[in-house]
Design a protein around this motif. Structure first.
Motif, mmCIF file in Angstrom:
data_model
loop_
_atom_site.group_PDB
_atom_site.id
_atom_site.type_symbol
_atom_site.label_atom_id
_atom_site.label_comp_id
_atom_site.label_asym_id
_atom_site.label_seq_id
_atom_site.Cartn_x
_atom_site.Cartn_y
_atom_site.Cartn_z
ATOM 1 N N LEU A 128 0.827 -1.204 0.000
ATOM 2 C CA LEU A 128 0.000 0.000 0.000
ATOM 3 C C LEU A 128 0.865 1.259 0.000
ATOM 4 N N PHE A 129 1.905 1.253 0.841
ATOM 5 C CA PHE A 129 2.783 2.426 0.914
ATOM 6 C C PHE A 129 3.534 2.627 -0.401
ATOM 7 N N TRP A 130 4.079 1.557 -0.963
ATOM 8 C CA TRP A 130 4.844 1.674 -2.191
ATOM 9 C C TRP A 130 3.948 2.105 -3.351
ATOM 10 N N THR A 131 2.735 1.591 -3.392
ATOM 11 C CA THR A 131 1.817 1.981 -4.462
ATOM 12 C C THR A 131 1.478 3.459 -4.371
ATOM 13 N N LEU A 132 1.310 3.970 -3.157
ATOM 14 C CA LEU A 132 1.041 5.397 -2.997
ATOM 15 C C LEU A 132 2.227 6.222 -3.474
ATOM 16 N N VAL A 133 3.436 5.834 -3.076
ATOM 17 C CA VAL A 133 4.637 6.555 -3.509
ATOM 18 C C VAL A 133 4.771 6.509 -5.029
ATOM 19 N N ARG A 134 4.548 5.337 -5.610
ATOM 20 C CA ARG A 134 4.662 5.188 -7.060
ATOM 21 C C ARG A 134 3.605 6.002 -7.787
ATOM 22 N N HIS A 153 -7.710 19.244 -5.519
ATOM 23 C CA HIS A 153 -8.437 18.001 -5.738
ATOM 24 C C HIS A 153 -7.554 16.905 -6.313
ATOM 25 N N ASP A 154 -6.455 17.294 -6.951
ATOM 26 C CA ASP A 154 -5.528 16.267 -7.442
ATOM 27 C C ASP A 154 -4.925 15.475 -6.288
ATOM 28 N N VAL A 155 -4.701 16.149 -5.158
ATOM 29 C CA VAL A 155 -4.171 15.470 -3.974
ATOM 30 C C VAL A 155 -5.260 14.626 -3.313
ATOM 31 N N VAL A 156 -6.489 15.102 -3.352
ATOM 32 C CA VAL A 156 -7.602 14.396 -2.719
ATOM 33 C C VAL A 156 -7.835 13.035 -3.381
ATOM 34 N N VAL A 157 -7.793 12.999 -4.699
ATOM 35 C CA VAL A 157 -8.121 11.755 -5.402
ATOM 36 C C VAL A 157 -6.938 10.790 -5.469
ATOM 37 N N LEU A 158 -5.722 11.277 -5.221
ATOM 38 C CA LEU A 158 -4.543 10.437 -5.407
ATOM 39 C C LEU A 158 -4.530 9.189 -4.523
ATOM 40 N N PRO A 159 -4.880 9.272 -3.223
ATOM 41 C CA PRO A 159 -4.893 8.034 -2.427
ATOM 42 C C PRO A 159 -5.848 6.975 -2.972
ATOM 43 N N TRP A 162 -5.025 3.224 -4.083
ATOM 44 C CA TRP A 162 -5.754 2.053 -3.605
ATOM 45 C C TRP A 162 -6.209 1.196 -4.776
ATOM 46 N N GLY A 163 -6.670 1.841 -5.835
ATOM 47 C CA GLY A 163 -7.112 1.099 -7.007
ATOM 48 C C GLY A 163 -5.981 0.332 -7.653
ATOM 49 N N ALA A 164 -4.780 0.917 -7.654
ATOM 50 C CA ALA A 164 -3.626 0.232 -8.228
ATOM 51 C C ALA A 164 -3.160 -0.917 -7.340
ATOM 52 N N ALA A 165 -3.283 -0.741 -6.019
ATOM 53 C CA ALA A 165 -2.818 -1.779 -5.094
ATOM 54 C C ALA A 165 -3.804 -2.930 -4.976
ATOM 55 N N LEU A 166 -5.100 -2.612 -5.044
ATOM 56 C CA LEU A 166 -6.139 -3.634 -4.861
ATOM 57 C C LEU A 166 -7.156 -3.558 -5.997
ATOM 58 N N PRO A 167 -6.737 -3.822 -7.223
ATOM 59 C CA PRO A 167 -7.636 -3.645 -8.371
ATOM 60 C C PRO A 167 -8.784 -4.643 -8.422
ATOM 61 N N GLY A 169 3.343 12.982 -10.940
ATOM 62 C CA GLY A 169 4.262 14.089 -11.168
ATOM 63 C C GLY A 169 4.926 14.030 -12.529
ATOM 64 N N ALA A 170 5.335 12.829 -12.955
ATOM 65 C CA ALA A 170 5.975 12.682 -14.261
ATOM 66 C C ALA A 170 4.996 12.992 -15.389
ATOM 67 N N ALA A 171 3.763 12.483 -15.260
ATOM 68 C CA ALA A 171 2.758 12.751 -16.292
ATOM 69 C C ALA A 171 2.434 14.245 -16.365
ATOM 70 N N ARG A 172 2.409 14.880 -15.214
ATOM 71 C CA ARG A 172 2.121 16.312 -15.184
ATOM 72 C C ARG A 172 3.228 17.104 -15.875
ATOM 73 N N ARG A 173 4.469 16.716 -15.627
ATOM 74 C CA ARG A 173 5.584 17.418 -16.279
ATOM 75 C C ARG A 173 5.536 17.234 -17.799
ATOM 76 N N GLN A 174 5.199 16.039 -18.247
ATOM 77 C CA GLN A 174 5.086 15.803 -19.684
ATOM 78 C C GLN A 174 3.995 16.663 -20.305
ATOM 79 N N GLN A 175 2.865 16.772 -19.616
ATOM 80 C CA GLN A 175 1.768 17.599 -20.132
ATOM 81 C C GLN A 175 2.146 19.071 -20.143
ATOM 82 N N HIS A 176 2.868 19.509 -19.118
ATOM 83 C CA HIS A 176 3.344 20.894 -19.108
ATOM 84 C C HIS A 176 4.243 21.159 -20.321
ATOM 85 N N ASP A 177 5.154 20.239 -20.592
ATOM 86 C CA ASP A 177 6.057 20.409 -21.733
ATOM 87 C C ASP A 177 5.279 20.431 -23.047
#
Length: 296
Positions: A105-111, A190-196, A200-205, A117-125
């Protein structure tokens, strides 16, 4: 500790399915989206605490009358050079599985945070190349595309993006409300609100309750942004028209729900709000007290 572990396991099961199912069907959430979001967050966090707490209670139950005391006993045994004293094979398996779940759960949240963040930087570029500043409204970028879209992109320098199709499809009032809606997303993070819930969806699909929570939270943050953007009855009607124009004939069920909600005057339910906040606090306190207090 066995009784405490059993109670925590029962609580985890309830929070994994019946409670999310009932909450996703509740009609009051449209009236109090903020309180509903707080309750969803409490359900998710309490479910995780209960599940991990149950595993730890069952694993450590032969080492003390409470989890903190049992952990202290185990640490003392390790310091004495007898790390396996009092452990059985079954309890070791439970401990390993519980720790593995917590780490997942912790690693999935970090990932998820890193990927977002990476996707956001790509979209900014990409926006730096494809979009142009709109001279009418500072901070707004325009994509030269006929499809009507509008969205925000969080970051150190947040972006508001609209397409040429949006500028052509909306009136000045409607466009102002759409931009206010997107600014509310940025302001309320809201981006921070939905991130957990994404994590969770990635850890327990495989859990339907997790997917249900993701859909519900996504709808709630949109309702919150709608309420922040459109205050008066006339503004709600104009925002509803803008949503229909942006959604087009293929508007999904979530957009249809928001449109129907905006068609009604905004109503608050203070009693429901207080009850939801109290329930959220109770959900967070219950597993914590069960773990920390050696009452059982």
């Amino acid at each position: 500790m066995l009784l405490t572990g059993g109670l925590l396991a029962i609580l985890a099961v309830l929070l994994a399915d019946p409670v999310p199912r009932l909450l996703s069907r509740a009609r009051w959430v449209e009236r109090e989206p903020v309180a509903a979001l707080v309750l969803w967050q409490a359900v998710g966090l309490a479910a995780g605490l209960s599940l991990l707490g149950a595993g730890l209670e069952l694993a450590f139950h032969d080492h003390g009358t409470s989890l903190p005391g049992a952990v202290g006993t185990v640490l003392g045994n390790i310091a004495d050079g007898r790390p396996l004293r009092g452990w059985g094979a079954a309890r070791l398996v439970v401990l390993v599985l519980t720790v593995a779940l917590g780490l997942r759960l912790f690693w999935t949240l970090v990932r998820s945070i890193a990927r977002a963040g990476a996707a956001r930087r790509q979209q900014h570029d990409a926006l730096d190349i494809l979009a142009t500043p709109w001279p009418v409204e500072p901070g707004v970028l325009v994509l030269d595309h006929p499809t009507a879209v509008a969205y925000c992109l969080p970051g150190a320098v947040p972006r508001l993006v609209v397409s040429r199709g949006t500028l052509d499809a909306l009136t000045d009032t409607e466009l102002r409300l759409v931009l206010a809606h997107e600014r509310a997303h940025l302001r309320l993070r809201h981006d921070v609100v939905v991130l957990p819930f994404v994590a969770w969806g990635a850890a327990l699909p495989f859990l339907n309750s997790v997917r249900r929570a993701q859909r519900a939270v996504a709808a709630l943050v949109e309702m919150m942004a709608d309420d922040a953007a459109a205050v008066t009855v006339d503004e709600r009607a104009a925002l509803r028209t803008a949503l229909c124009r942006l959604g087009g004939p293929t508007a999904n069920q979530a957009v249809a729900l928001r449109s129907a909600r905006l068609d009604r005057p905004a109503e608050t339910r203070p009693g429901i709000r207080r009850a939801a906040h109290a329930a959220a606090a109770g959900l967070l306190l219950l597993p914590t007290l069960l773990v920390l207090v050696p009452a059982f």
